[in-house]
Design a protein around this motif. Structure first.
Motif, PDB file in Angstrom:
ATOM      1  N   ILE A 320       8.461  -5.297  -8.613  1.00 28.83           N
ATOM      2  CA  ILE A 320       8.515  -4.133  -9.314  1.00 28.83           C
ATOM      3  C   ILE A 320       9.903  -3.331  -9.375  1.00 28.83           C
ATOM      4  CG2 ILE A 320       7.199  -1.896  -9.875  1.00 28.83           C
ATOM      5  CD1 ILE A 320       4.506  -3.416  -8.816  1.00 28.83           C
ATOM      6  N   LYS A 321      10.159  -3.200  -8.061  1.00 33.28           N
ATOM      7  CA  LYS A 321      11.397  -2.176  -7.554  1.00 33.28           C
ATOM      8  C   LYS A 321      12.636  -3.260  -8.245  1.00 33.28           C
ATOM      9  CE  LYS A 321      12.374  -0.691  -3.746  1.00 33.28           C
ATOM     10  NZ  LYS A 321      12.668   0.905  -3.233  1.00 33.28           N
ATOM     11  N   THR A 322      12.729  -4.251  -7.774  1.00 29.28           N
ATOM     12  CA  THR A 322      14.097  -5.172  -7.951  1.00 29.28           C
ATOM     13  C   THR A 322      14.101  -5.909  -9.379  1.00 29.28           C
ATOM     14  OG1 THR A 322      13.668  -6.872  -6.788  1.00 29.28           O
ATOM     15  CG2 THR A 322      14.456  -5.062  -5.512  1.00 29.28           C
ATOM     16  N   LYS A 323      12.690  -6.336  -9.756  1.00 29.49           N
ATOM     17  CA  LYS A 323      12.834  -7.220 -11.043  1.00 29.49           C
ATOM     18  C   LYS A 323      12.239  -6.859 -12.249  1.00 29.49           C
ATOM     19  CE  LYS A 323      12.666 -11.411  -7.646  1.00 29.49           C
ATOM     20  NZ  LYS A 323      11.611 -10.882  -6.823  1.00 29.49           N
ATOM     21  N   GLY A 324      11.785  -5.624 -12.071  1.00 36.45           N
ATOM     22  CA  GLY A 324      11.145  -4.828 -13.138  1.00 36.45           C
ATOM     23  C   GLY A 324       9.841  -5.424 -13.421  1.00 36.45           C
ATOM     24  N   SER A 325       9.180  -6.242 -12.661  1.00 33.39           N
ATOM     25  CA  SER A 325       7.904  -6.613 -12.667  1.00 33.39           C
ATOM     26  C   SER A 325       6.676  -5.499 -12.966  1.00 33.39           C
ATOM     27  CB  SER A 325       7.493  -7.536 -11.604  1.00 33.39           C
ATOM     28  OG  SER A 325       8.375  -8.809 -11.510  1.00 33.39           O
ATOM     29  N   LYS A 326       5.627  -5.966 -13.816  1.00 33.40           N
ATOM     30  CA  LYS A 326       4.518  -5.021 -13.782  1.00 33.40           C
ATOM     31  C   LYS A 326       3.759  -5.101 -12.626  1.00 33.40           C
ATOM     32  CE  LYS A 326       4.545  -4.033 -18.334  1.00 33.40           C
ATOM     33  NZ  LYS A 326       4.565  -2.642 -18.957  1.00 33.40           N
ATOM     34  N   PRO A 327       2.942  -4.210 -12.057  1.00 31.13           N
ATOM     35  CA  PRO A 327       2.089  -4.403 -11.345  1.00 31.13           C
ATOM     36  C   PRO A 327       1.011  -5.448 -11.328  1.00 31.13           C
ATOM     37  CG  PRO A 327       2.250  -2.067 -11.478  1.00 31.13           C
ATOM     38  CD  PRO A 327       3.051  -2.870 -12.769  1.00 31.13           C
ATOM     39  N   GLU A 328       0.715  -6.280 -10.148  1.00 31.54           N
ATOM     40  CA  GLU A 328      -0.141  -7.161 -10.294  1.00 31.54           C
ATOM     41  C   GLU A 328      -1.556  -6.636 -10.569  1.00 31.54           C
ATOM     42  OE1 GLU A 328      -2.233  -9.992 -10.903  1.00 31.54           O
ATOM     43  OE2 GLU A 328      -0.231 -11.151 -10.093  1.00 31.54           O
ATOM     44  N   MET A 329      -2.123  -6.702 -11.514  1.00 27.77           N
ATOM     45  CA  MET A 329      -3.632  -6.321 -12.079  1.00 27.77           C
ATOM     46  C   MET A 329      -4.538  -6.736 -11.293  1.00 27.77           C
ATOM     47  SD  MET A 329      -3.175  -3.419 -13.096  1.00 27.77           S
ATOM     48  CE  MET A 329      -4.784  -2.752 -13.542  1.00 27.77           C
ATOM     49  N   LYS A 330      -4.598  -8.093 -10.629  1.00 26.73           N
ATOM     50  CA  LYS A 330      -5.708  -8.880  -9.997  1.00 26.73           C
ATOM     51  C   LYS A 330      -6.178  -8.283  -9.147  1.00 26.73           C
ATOM     52  CE  LYS A 330      -5.365 -12.360  -6.471  1.00 26.73           C
ATOM     53  NZ  LYS A 330      -4.404 -13.617  -5.947  1.00 26.73           N
ATOM     54  N   TRP A 331      -5.251  -7.510  -8.023  1.00 25.34           N
ATOM     55  CA  TRP A 331      -5.845  -6.723  -6.895  1.00 25.34           C
ATOM     56  C   TRP A 331      -6.760  -5.604  -7.408  1.00 25.34           C
ATOM     57  CZ3 TRP A 331      -6.208  -9.882  -3.029  1.00 25.34           C
ATOM     58  CH2 TRP A 331      -5.260 -10.796  -2.841  1.00 25.34           C
ATOM     59  N   PRO A 332      -6.336  -4.637  -8.113  1.00 26.42           N
ATOM     60  CA  PRO A 332      -7.256  -3.529  -8.593  1.00 26.42           C
ATOM     61  C   PRO A 332      -8.380  -4.014  -9.362  1.00 26.42           C
ATOM     62  CG  PRO A 332      -5.055  -3.383  -9.530  1.00 26.42           C
ATOM     63  CD  PRO A 332      -4.919  -4.421  -8.515  1.00 26.42           C
ATOM     64  N   THR A 333      -8.276  -5.250  -9.981  1.00 26.19           N
ATOM     65  CA  THR A 333      -9.367  -5.856 -10.827  1.00 26.19           C
ATOM     66  C   THR A 333     -10.484  -6.240  -9.618  1.00 26.19           C
ATOM     67  OG1 THR A 333      -8.132  -6.334 -12.553  1.00 26.19           O
ATOM     68  CG2 THR A 333     -10.239  -7.414 -12.608  1.00 26.19           C
ATOM     69  N   ILE A 334     -10.133  -6.902  -8.859  1.00 28.45           N
ATOM     70  CA  ILE A 334     -11.382  -7.604  -7.746  1.00 28.45           C
ATOM     71  C   ILE A 334     -11.806  -6.334  -6.975  1.00 28.45           C
ATOM     72  CG2 ILE A 334     -10.570  -9.987  -7.929  1.00 28.45           C
ATOM     73  CD1 ILE A 334      -9.468  -9.474  -5.144  1.00 28.45           C
ATOM     74  N   SER A 335     -10.877  -5.167  -6.765  1.00 29.86           N
ATOM     75  CA  SER A 335     -11.300  -4.068  -6.139  1.00 29.86           C
ATOM     76  C   SER A 335     -12.426  -3.392  -6.870  1.00 29.86           C
ATOM     77  CB  SER A 335     -10.261  -2.925  -5.875  1.00 29.86           C
ATOM     78  OG  SER A 335      -9.310  -3.386  -5.177  1.00 29.86           O
ATOM     79  N   ARG A 336     -12.262  -3.394  -8.251  1.00 26.27           N
ATOM     80  CA  ARG A 336     -13.057  -2.586  -9.165  1.00 26.27           C
ATOM     81  C   ARG A 336     -14.341  -3.190  -9.224  1.00 26.27           C
ATOM     82  NH1 ARG A 336     -15.085  -1.862 -14.385  1.00 26.27           N
ATOM     83  NH2 ARG A 336     -15.289   0.319 -14.984  1.00 26.27           N
ATOM     84  N   LYS A 337     -14.411  -4.610  -9.257  1.00 23.73           N
ATOM     85  CA  LYS A 337     -15.673  -5.229  -9.195  1.00 23.73           C
ATOM     86  C   LYS A 337     -16.266  -5.250  -8.024  1.00 23.73           C
ATOM     87  CE  LYS A 337     -13.954  -9.085 -12.471  1.00 23.73           C
ATOM     88  NZ  LYS A 337     -14.062 -10.405 -12.930  1.00 23.73           N
ATOM     89  N   THR A 338     -15.799  -5.311  -6.907  1.00 21.75           N
ATOM     90  CA  THR A 338     -16.456  -4.930  -5.651  1.00 21.75           C
ATOM     91  C   THR A 338     -17.221  -3.579  -5.634  1.00 21.75           C
ATOM     92  OG1 THR A 338     -14.702  -6.273  -4.645  1.00 21.75           O
ATOM     93  CG2 THR A 338     -16.076  -5.090  -3.095  1.00 21.75           C
ATOM     94  N   GLN A 339     -16.563  -2.553  -6.093  1.00 22.10           N
ATOM     95  CA  GLN A 339     -17.016  -1.233  -6.282  1.00 22.10           C
ATOM     96  C   GLN A 339     -18.154  -1.344  -7.094  1.00 22.10           C
ATOM     97  OE1 GLN A 339     -15.353   1.477  -4.486  1.00 22.10           O
ATOM     98  NE2 GLN A 339     -17.296   2.533  -4.770  1.00 22.10           N
ATOM     99  N   LEU A 340     -18.137  -1.991  -8.217  1.00 20.53           N
ATOM    100  CA  LEU A 340     -19.286  -1.869  -9.151  1.00 20.53           C
ATOM    101  C   LEU A 340     -20.418  -2.673  -8.714  1.00 20.53           C
ATOM    102  CD1 LEU A 340     -19.246  -1.310 -12.285  1.00 20.53           C
ATOM    103  CD2 LEU A 340     -18.643  -3.683 -12.825  1.00 20.53           C
ATOM    104  N   VAL A 341     -20.274  -3.533  -8.053  1.00 25.33           N
ATOM    105  CA  VAL A 341     -21.762  -4.183  -7.470  1.00 25.33           C
ATOM    106  C   VAL A 341     -22.155  -3.157  -6.323  1.00 25.33           C
ATOM    107  CG1 VAL A 341     -22.699  -6.246  -6.129  1.00 25.33           C
ATOM    108  CG2 VAL A 341     -20.988  -6.598  -7.895  1.00 25.33           C
ATOM    109  N   LEU A 342     -21.151  -2.607  -5.432  1.00 26.75           N
ATOM    110  CA  LEU A 342     -21.633  -1.729  -4.387  1.00 26.75           C
ATOM    111  C   LEU A 342     -22.507  -0.524  -5.244  1.00 26.75           C
ATOM    112  CD1 LEU A 342     -19.210  -0.890  -1.692  1.00 26.75           C
ATOM    113  CD2 LEU A 342     -20.836   0.604  -2.242  1.00 26.75           C
ATOM    114  N   ASP A 343     -21.749   0.115  -6.274  1.00 26.51           N
ATOM    115  CA  ASP A 343     -22.383   1.338  -6.822  1.00 26.51           C
ATOM    116  C   ASP A 343     -24.009   0.689  -7.125  1.00 26.51           C
ATOM    117  OD1 ASP A 343     -20.046   2.217  -6.710  1.00 26.51           O
ATOM    118  OD2 ASP A 343     -19.786   2.774  -8.805  1.00 26.51           O
ATOM    119  N   SER A 344     -23.880  -0.477  -8.028  1.00 25.30           N
ATOM    120  CA  SER A 344     -25.423  -1.240  -8.502  1.00 25.30           C
ATOM    121  C   SER A 344     -26.333  -1.325  -7.395  1.00 25.30           C
ATOM    122  CB  SER A 344     -25.191  -2.448  -9.124  1.00 25.30           C
ATOM    123  OG  SER A 344     -24.064  -2.282  -9.949  1.00 25.30           O
ATOM    124  N   VAL A 345     -25.847  -1.590  -6.073  1.00 25.18           N
ATOM    125  CA  VAL A 345     -26.680  -1.821  -4.950  1.00 25.18           C
ATOM    126  C   VAL A 345     -27.061  -0.324  -4.527  1.00 25.18           C
ATOM    127  CG1 VAL A 345     -27.120  -2.270  -2.461  1.00 25.18           C
ATOM    128  CG2 VAL A 345     -25.525  -3.828  -3.926  1.00 25.18           C
TER     129      VAL A 345
END
Lengths: 360, 360
Positions: A320-345
């Motif tokens: 991101i800093k040196t090549k202007g890449s976008k943040p990798e959304m894979k990581w927050p996406t799986i965090s969110r899914k984990t939290q979503l199931v946790l909330d459901s429990v």
């Protein structure tokens, strides 16, 4: 060109920060630049106790560290209830965020954090270390192998540990106003993540908490479990607890193979870890033995999993800093899914163990 | 004085009878005396194929075998739906009974069998072989050790195997009028027994089936699971299936220790079997490893577990025959508890996964 070394600020002196500080030091593309606590004394003591480099900046407030323009990224081991505030402030200051789990008290809070990160173009990753062990990639190869493992049909995962009397009375994980999700947020996070990992991050259709959760006097979960069911018929169960002996299992059963691992969160030892697999095993003629028997697979790693986590996070930040890449959304996406199931429990427990439909 | 050799009659030529016939031959205090099938041809063929002694009596009907006064005991591998009839007839003829599992279609039927056995003073034991492996006794020592294992808090057990297309279409275990309890009666029997074993045969207070059972077109269970909860807060889950790869696990977690075994029903090999245990494990200082690590324990046996089962059964029969002992009620008692929990799982499934209270 050698990679940029990402300068970390550590936001809070939690016990887990000791391990992650070492990991930042071990990772070839990261360095400890600053540490903040609510008092300068605490930050100074923490830096000394953990042999931080003498040039480490010491801050007596989180805000002060976040104001430092030289800080690239922050590691946030603060109590869960403080994540929404400090992660959002950090994102607004342009700091990339390595956030301890559980990422938030619920998905709504986490969505606020993700929004702030996206708006400010910063990388967000949660601190689930085992995801980064090379063993995990090897296990993934097996579970993804249609020829050897087939389709996953059933999983069971466990994380339990026996909290001491002091832990069960005083740890932030037993305090409703700090890590109010208790054993579900702490140990259950890993169980849920590993189930989602086994399901290749497809969300279950329904989540049903199991009878028999245990709470402390303040209503914080000390022990619980749940049953998950997917649209394709796949099922899973997990059990998490602060009240039983140390156990951390993944069992994943496919149509053609079985995976077992008994130390998935913290390997028994740092530099090598194993798992067992069986593929197309059946009985011998008189049903007095297995053919073939399961086999044990050893995976070595020079860097411990937490250093590999820091390395992966830092290389995303570097891009991101040196090549202007976008943040990798894979990581927050799986965090969110984990939290979503946790909330459901949690919701299922609150509603008397009814089946909760999970919606993205 | 050498022990009496118990003369067995085999009632039916099921596949499993091949293994148990060999076990009868291997047991030092038992012998194959007779075999019956619904036709003399089938009995003759079975005796020849399994190298029975040439003097083995061959009968073309179960009644004929049961009329033979020289038969001490019968092994009954018939479909579950036939147990109540043939076990009662056998008991009335004074034959001791080694009965395949599940012992009956439900507890009410089993109670009729037990009553007939008690009234006729005959020993009744079910064919759950792993109970008789010396490994099981070693595992019991650990689980009963308050110092090393503590109190059991959570268990998970599994028995799954991938039935072939032929099995799933034609086996008696998929036929509603034969072994109508399907995977629950067959594979689930072992899961439930092992949970009760871990709970020292204390019955759970409630049993709740888990979402996601699979049925065939005739309504026979192909896959299911349940959650159990005891009055003291102990919990357990199990999963059984005809639709996934061969897996047979017990995980038992106590306050101070953990037991893992991955081949509890049929050991990987005949003459030695192992299990893994951990006791008072915790993390090293930086939480990057376990101290102590779990240890593996190997148990050797000269006789396979099914021969040890026949030996144990035969010595009970011998004591009744030669010493006037009473039948050992421990065995039918644990059979009944297993069936009772099994019935509760079935009822919970039928009633939409409600919690079923278990009453003795």
């Amino acid at each position: 060109m050698s990679p940029t070394v990402i300068k970390f600020g550590i936001l809070g002196c939690a016990e887990i920060a000791r391990k992650v500080s070492r990991a930042i030091t071990l990772a070839p593309n990261a360095t400890i630049y600053a540490v903040a606590s609510r008092s300068l004394d605490k930050a100074t003591k923490f830096a000394a106790e953990n042999s931080f480099p003498p040039e480490t900046k010491l801050y007596g407030s989180y805000d002060a560290l976040l104001e430092d323009p030289a800080v690239d990224a922050v590691y946030v081991p603060l109590p869960t209830s403080l994540h929404i505030h400090w992660a959002v402030v950090a994102a607004r200051k342009g700091k990339h965020i390595l956030l301890e789990k559980p990422v938030a008290l619920n998905v709504a809070e986490f969505d606020v954090i993700v929004k702030a990160c996206v708006e400010n173009g910063v990388q967000l990753m949660d601190g689930t270390m085992w995801m980064h062990h090379p063993r995990t990639a090897k296990m993934r190869e097996f579970v993804s192998d249609k020829g050897r493992f087939g389709d996953v049909k059933a999983m069971h995962t466990t994380f339990t540990f026996a909290g001491t009397a002091n832990f069960l009375t005083n740890d932030i994980r037993v305090k409703p106003d700090l890590d109010g999700l208790g054993a579900l947020g702490d140990a259950g996070w890993y169980c849920i993540r590993s189930i989602l990992w086994g399901a290749d991050y497809e969300l279950p259709e329904i989540v049903t908490a199991l009878p028999g959760p245990v709470f402390n006097e303040a209503g914080v979960i000390f022990s619980c479990g749940a049953s998950l069911r997917w649209k394709d018929g796949k099922i899973a169960t997990f059990h998490c607890s602060f009240l039983s002996h140390l156990t951390m299992d993944i069992t994943a059963i496919g149509t053609k193979g079985t995976l077992h691992v008994h130390d998935f969160i913290i390997p028994f030892q740092e530099k090598e870890a194993s798992f067992s697999l069986a593929s197309e095993s059946w009985f011998n003629d008189l049903v007095t033995g297995w053919v073939p028997k399961p086999s044990e697979h050893l995976v070595r790693t020079e860097l411990p999993q937490e250093a590999l986590m820091v390395k992966e996070f830092s290389s995303l930040v570097d891009a991101i800093k040196t090549k202007g890449s976008k943040p990798e959304m894979k990581w927050p996406t799986i965090s969110r899914k984990t939290q979503l199931v946790l909330d459901s429990v949690k919701l299922s427990i609150e509603q008397g163990f009814v089946a909760i439909e999970v919606h993205e």
